[in-house]
Design an enzyme around this catalytic site. Structure first.
Site, PDB file in Angstrom:
ATOM      1  N   GLY A   1       4.857  -4.150  -6.526  1.00 45.14           N
ATOM      2  CA  GLY A   1       5.583  -2.993  -5.923  1.00 45.14           C
ATOM      3  C   GLY A   1       7.110  -2.948  -6.633  1.00 45.14           C
TER       4      GLY A   1
ATOM      5  N   SER B   1       5.191  -5.999 -11.861  1.00 43.83           N
ATOM      6  CA  SER B   1       3.957  -5.922 -12.494  1.00 43.83           C
ATOM      7  C   SER B   1       3.822  -4.447 -12.509  1.00 43.83           C
ATOM      8  CB  SER B   1       2.860  -6.679 -11.981  1.00 43.83           C
ATOM      9  OG  SER B   1       2.770  -6.676 -10.340  1.00 43.83           O
TER      10      SER B   1
HETATM   11  N1  LIG Z   1      14.914  -3.770 -15.907  1.00 39.07           N
HETATM   12  C1  LIG Z   1      14.257  -4.180 -14.873  1.00 39.07           C
HETATM   13  N2  LIG Z   1      13.538  -3.681 -14.166  1.00 39.07           N
HETATM   14  C2  LIG Z   1      12.963  -4.347 -13.081  1.00 39.07           C
HETATM   15  N3  LIG Z   1      13.541  -5.441 -12.470  1.00 39.07           N
HETATM   16  C3  LIG Z   1      14.616  -5.838 -13.038  1.00 39.07           C
HETATM   17  C4  LIG Z   1      15.106  -5.386 -14.118  1.00 39.07           C
HETATM   18  N4  LIG Z   1      16.095  -6.278 -14.544  1.00 39.07           N
HETATM   19  C5  LIG Z   1      16.208  -7.143 -13.839  1.00 39.07           C
HETATM   20  N5  LIG Z   1      15.321  -7.052 -12.783  1.00 39.07           N
HETATM   21  C6  LIG Z   1      14.979  -8.133 -11.633  1.00 39.07           C
HETATM   22  O1  LIG Z   1      14.153  -8.663 -11.928  1.00 39.07           O
HETATM   23  C7  LIG Z   1      12.803  -8.780 -10.889  1.00 39.07           C
HETATM   24  C8  LIG Z   1      11.627  -8.252 -11.655  1.00 39.07           C
HETATM   25  O2  LIG Z   1      11.011  -9.285 -12.429  1.00 39.07           O
HETATM   26  P1  LIG Z   1       9.522  -9.284 -12.488  1.00 39.07           P
HETATM   27  O3  LIG Z   1       9.055 -10.425 -13.305  1.00 39.07           O
HETATM   28  O4  LIG Z   1       8.972  -9.194 -11.239  1.00 39.07           O
HETATM   29  O5  LIG Z   1       9.370  -7.840 -13.337  1.00 39.07           O
HETATM   30  S1  LIG Z   1       8.101  -7.521 -14.054  1.00 39.07           S
HETATM   31  O6  LIG Z   1       6.652  -7.855 -13.316  1.00 39.07           O
HETATM   32  O7  LIG Z   1       8.274  -8.161 -15.388  1.00 39.07           O
HETATM   33  O8  LIG Z   1       8.248  -5.959 -14.448  1.00 39.07           O
HETATM   34  C9  LIG Z   1      13.618  -7.790 -10.153  1.00 39.07           C
HETATM   35  O9  LIG Z   1      13.464  -8.567  -9.068  1.00 39.07           O
HETATM   36  P2  LIG Z   1      12.888  -8.191  -7.526  1.00 39.07           P
HETATM   37  O10 LIG Z   1      13.728  -7.540  -6.989  1.00 39.07           O
HETATM   38  O11 LIG Z   1      12.494  -9.575  -6.868  1.00 39.07           O
HETATM   39  O12 LIG Z   1      11.368  -7.586  -7.795  1.00 39.07           O
HETATM   40  C10 LIG Z   1      14.723  -7.158 -10.496  1.00 39.07           C
HETATM   41  O13 LIG Z   1      15.661  -7.709  -9.393  1.00 39.07           O
END
Ligand SMILES: Nc1ncnc2c1ncn2[C@@H]1O[C@H](COP(=O)(O)OS(=O)(=O)O)[C@@H](OP(=O)(O)O)[C@H]1O
Ligand SMILES: Nc1ncnc2c1ncn2[C@@H]1O[C@H](COP(=O)(O)OP(=O)(O)O)[C@@H](O)[C@H]1O
Length: 215
Positions: free
Chosen positions: A27, A118
């Site tokens: 998500g 993801s």
């Molecule tokens: N550019 C960008 N796009 C999305 N998210 C970002 C980005 N930069 C940093 N973050 C922070 O990193 C978390 C997402 O890491 P993930 O490993 O879940 O991302 S992925 O599955 O590789 O797309 C996500 O943390 P969560 O809030 O826990 O989802 C973000 O807070």
């Protein structure tokens, strides 16, 4: 989960493998993946089931650390070679590595609860294939895709790390949902309405696992 299950050793597939399971929360950032996954983890422990949460807090600061985290420790060259950022290819490698770790947990009979944006369907499908193929003949390794479906407006209201604000201001490029895509699951095993209470969502996941005989 039945406690008398015999743990299989890697080389000996004659032993009945424990029933493994990867519960893959996907998500937008701020949709509630980690919060719900940790609530499910606590409920599983109350049911004496063995589970473990993998999320950005433990993975993207170590195994899949960014170049910014690695450079001060290992130097710029190492950081450039092994650090993972948020471009499509780095996200693909991030999810590939996490999928391998989750499959290892799963094959030990642990319920792996993964909470990562993801965003790409192909990356998630590759993990699904790894997990379901990874079990020995007749094993029941299962990949349970959980779509934490929270409208971006609510994710932005929550914005616990202030990243949406920075993304809107152009201080972060390629932020999922703002200027990077999120490909919602077409047929997730579980579809959670992310603006419902956490307990309600976690209970929905537990009920599904019970209904499928995973607990
Ligand atoms: N550019 C960008 N796009 C999305 N998210 C970002 C980005 N930069 C940093 N973050 C922070 O990193 C978390 C997402 O890491 P993930 O490993 O879940 O991302 S992925 O599955 O590789 O797309 C996500 O943390 P969560 O809030 O826990 O989802 C973000 O807070
Ligand atoms: N179902 C929910 N209802 C209300 N607030 C929630 C809910 N799920 C998560 N939150 C809150 O939203 C913020 C982001 O949750 P988090 O689990 O970190 O999301 P993600 O892991 O998807 O980035 C946190 O402050 C958390 O307390």
């Amino acid at each position: 989960m039945s406690e008398e299950k015999t743990l299989v050793t890697w080389h000996d597939h004659s032993v009945a493998r424990p029933r493994g399971c990867v519960v893959w929360f996907t998500g937008l950032s701020g949709s509630g993946k980690s919060t719900v996954a940790n609530c499910v983890d606590a409920k599983l422990n109350e049911l004496s089931a063995r589970s473990f949460v993998l999320d950005g807090d433990n993975i993207r600061h170590g195994l899949n650390a960014s170049p910014e985290i690695l450079a001060p420790i290992h130097g710029d060259e190492f950081a450039k070679r092994f650090g993972l950022s948020f471009g499509p290819q780095d996200r693909e490698e991030n999810i590939r590595r996490i999928g391998c770790v989750a499959e290892i947990f799963c094959s030990s009979g642990t319920i792996a609860l993964t909470a990562f944006v993801s965003p790409y369907r192909a990356d998630r499908d590759r993990v699904r294939d790894l997990v379901t193929r990874g079990g020995a003949e007749g094993s029941e390794n299962e990949f349970v895709e959980v779509f934490v479906d929270t409208p971006i407006e609510i994710c932005e209201q929550r914005d616990p790390k202030g990243l949406y604000k920075k993304a809107r201001a152009g201080e972060i490029k390629g932020f999922t949902g703002i200027d990077a895509p999120y490909e919602a699951p077409a047929k997730p095993e579980i579809h959670l309405q992310g603006d419902l209470p956490v307990e309600t969502l976690a209970d929905q996941v537990i009920a599904w696992l019970k209904d499928k005989g995973k607990l």
